[in-house]
Design a protein around this motif. Structure first.
Motif, mmCIF file in Angstrom:
data_model
loop_
_atom_site.group_PDB
_atom_site.id
_atom_site.type_symbol
_atom_site.label_atom_id
_atom_site.label_comp_id
_atom_site.label_asym_id
_atom_site.label_seq_id
_atom_site.Cartn_x
_atom_site.Cartn_y
_atom_site.Cartn_z
ATOM 1 N N LYS A 118 -2.274 -0.177 0.851
ATOM 2 C CA LYS A 118 -3.579 -0.105 0.995
ATOM 3 C C LYS A 118 -3.995 -0.044 2.327
ATOM 4 O O LYS A 118 -3.362 -0.305 3.146
ATOM 5 N N TYR A 123 2.801 -6.902 -1.894
ATOM 6 C CA TYR A 123 2.455 -6.732 -3.219
ATOM 7 C C TYR A 123 1.948 -7.684 -3.813
ATOM 8 O O TYR A 123 1.073 -7.663 -4.629
ATOM 9 N N TRP A 124 2.297 -8.989 -3.594
ATOM 10 C CA TRP A 124 1.752 -10.161 -4.237
ATOM 11 C C TRP A 124 -0.042 -10.270 -3.917
ATOM 12 O O TRP A 124 -0.749 -10.889 -4.476
ATOM 13 N N GLY A 134 -1.582 -8.078 -3.155
ATOM 14 C CA GLY A 134 -2.292 -6.800 -3.732
ATOM 15 C C GLY A 134 -2.614 -5.623 -2.752
ATOM 16 O O GLY A 134 -3.435 -4.562 -2.957
ATOM 17 N N LEU A 135 -1.730 -5.508 -1.453
ATOM 18 C CA LEU A 135 -1.961 -4.402 -0.845
ATOM 19 C C LEU A 135 -0.905 -3.651 -0.839
ATOM 20 O O LEU A 135 -0.979 -2.275 -0.305
ATOM 21 N N THR A 171 1.169 -1.107 -3.678
ATOM 22 C CA THR A 171 1.463 -0.766 -5.167
ATOM 23 C C THR A 171 2.661 0.248 -5.223
ATOM 24 O O THR A 171 3.201 0.870 -4.283
#
Length: 325
Positions: A100, A297-298, A300-301, A303
């Motif tokens: 992201k 990833y943990w 949320g940045l 995917t």
């Protein structure tokens, strides 16, 4: 931003900024013909000699520097490495995961701290390296010897095959990323800031280190070490080690390079499964770059992490591996 079709080094122009560590210049039209040696880029030779001489001098400053300065220099090294390994390499070159915007901005800034050419140029050379590995179209062809693969490729103009064959590849996806475009447009300014100004000013401002020590330890020494660690992936990891996945290719599993390059030394695996975001088999193996991506990833940045299935890996080992693991 300049027109990539006009200023890309694939067209033969010389665009290397001082100490960039990647772009060695253009190819002479006669280059590649039998009996015609490649032209030496003396500017690069002189600049790299000065850089390494300054790095050697930096070593004498270590005993008289603040311990926090040494810790800071190492932290800058880690950020520098991530800008290459997690950023230019696994994210932008191989598209092995998606990141992201906040993470892409961080990785672009870290890549400017690495000063190995902008993301577009780094990825362009790396994709050509994978497509034409160990041929004249490979920018740092390891079959030409350790020195050439490590640093010598920066001292001569590109072989014409690098330009001709590389120019046929599609790099449009890179320029579709606004972060890549921004970093490319303001690359020189970002390098001055991230590679030299920030590493130098932090120790001076926060714990009273001298600007002299800060500059030589956190900027020059850190930068020189990071360059050579990156180059070892091109040289040592293509010449020394095992080939458990594909014995028909040069890239090797090299533990020494893995430690220095924070997880990039599982090179036989990487060239066999270049799409895998971990660049190695998952498990309890030393791979800080993978740990970083997993942590992002943990948060949320990150995917869509791509992985090679275990069945595919095992089948490839049995079919083409050298039996070393």
């Amino acid at each position: 931003m300049s027109n990539p079709g006009a200023d890309s080094a694939m067209d033969g122009e010389r665009k290397m900024p001082a100490f960039d560590g990647r772009e060695e210049g253009s190819a002479d039209q006669s280059e590649g013909k039998v009996g015609r040696p490649q032209e030496i880029v003396w500017r690069n030779v002189v600049l790299m000699a000065l850089l390494h001489a300054s790095a050697v001098y930096s070593l004498v400053l270590i005993p008289r520097s603040h311990i926090f300065t040494l810790i800071w220099a190492y932290l800058c090294f880690i950020v520098t490495a991530l800008g290459v390994t997690a950023g230019a390499h696994r994210l932008w070159s191989h598209r092995s995961y998606k990141a992201k915007l906040p993470l892409r901005i961080f990785l672009a800034a870290a890549n400017s701290m690495a000063f190995q050419n902008d993301i577009f140029e780094w990825c362009r050379d790396h994709r050509v390296h994978h497509k034409y590995s160990e041929t004249d179209a490979d920018p740092h062809n390891a079959t030409r010897g350790f020195f050439f693969a490590h640093i010598g490729w920066l001292f001569v103009r590109k072989h014409r095959d690098v330009i001709e064959k590389g120019g046929k590849l599609d790099f449009s996806d890179l320029l579709e990323d606004s972060v890549v475009r921004f970093q490319r447009k303001y690359y020189k300014s970002s390098v001055v800031l991230m590679c030299f100004v920030v590493p130098t000013l932090v120790p001076w401002y926060f714990w009273g280190e001298t600007l002299w020590n800060s500059y030589f330890l956190a900027s020059i020494l850190r930068y020189t070490i990071s360059l050579n660690v990156s180059w070892l992936v091109n040289s040592a990891a293509h010449m020394y080690g095992t080939r458990p996945y594909d014995k028909t290719i040069n890239p090797r599993q090299n533990a020494f390079v893995t430690v220095g390059a924070i997880g990039e030394g599982f090179h036989n695996y990487h060239h066999t499964f270049p799409f895998d975001y971990s660049a190695s088999e998952l498990g309890l193996k030393f791979n800080p770059t993978t740990w970083f991506i997993d942590f992002m990833y943990w948060l949320g940045l990150v995917t869509e992490r791509k992985q090679a299935p275990k069945e595919m890996i095992q089948a490839r080992k049995e079919r083409t591996g050298d039996g070393s693991s």
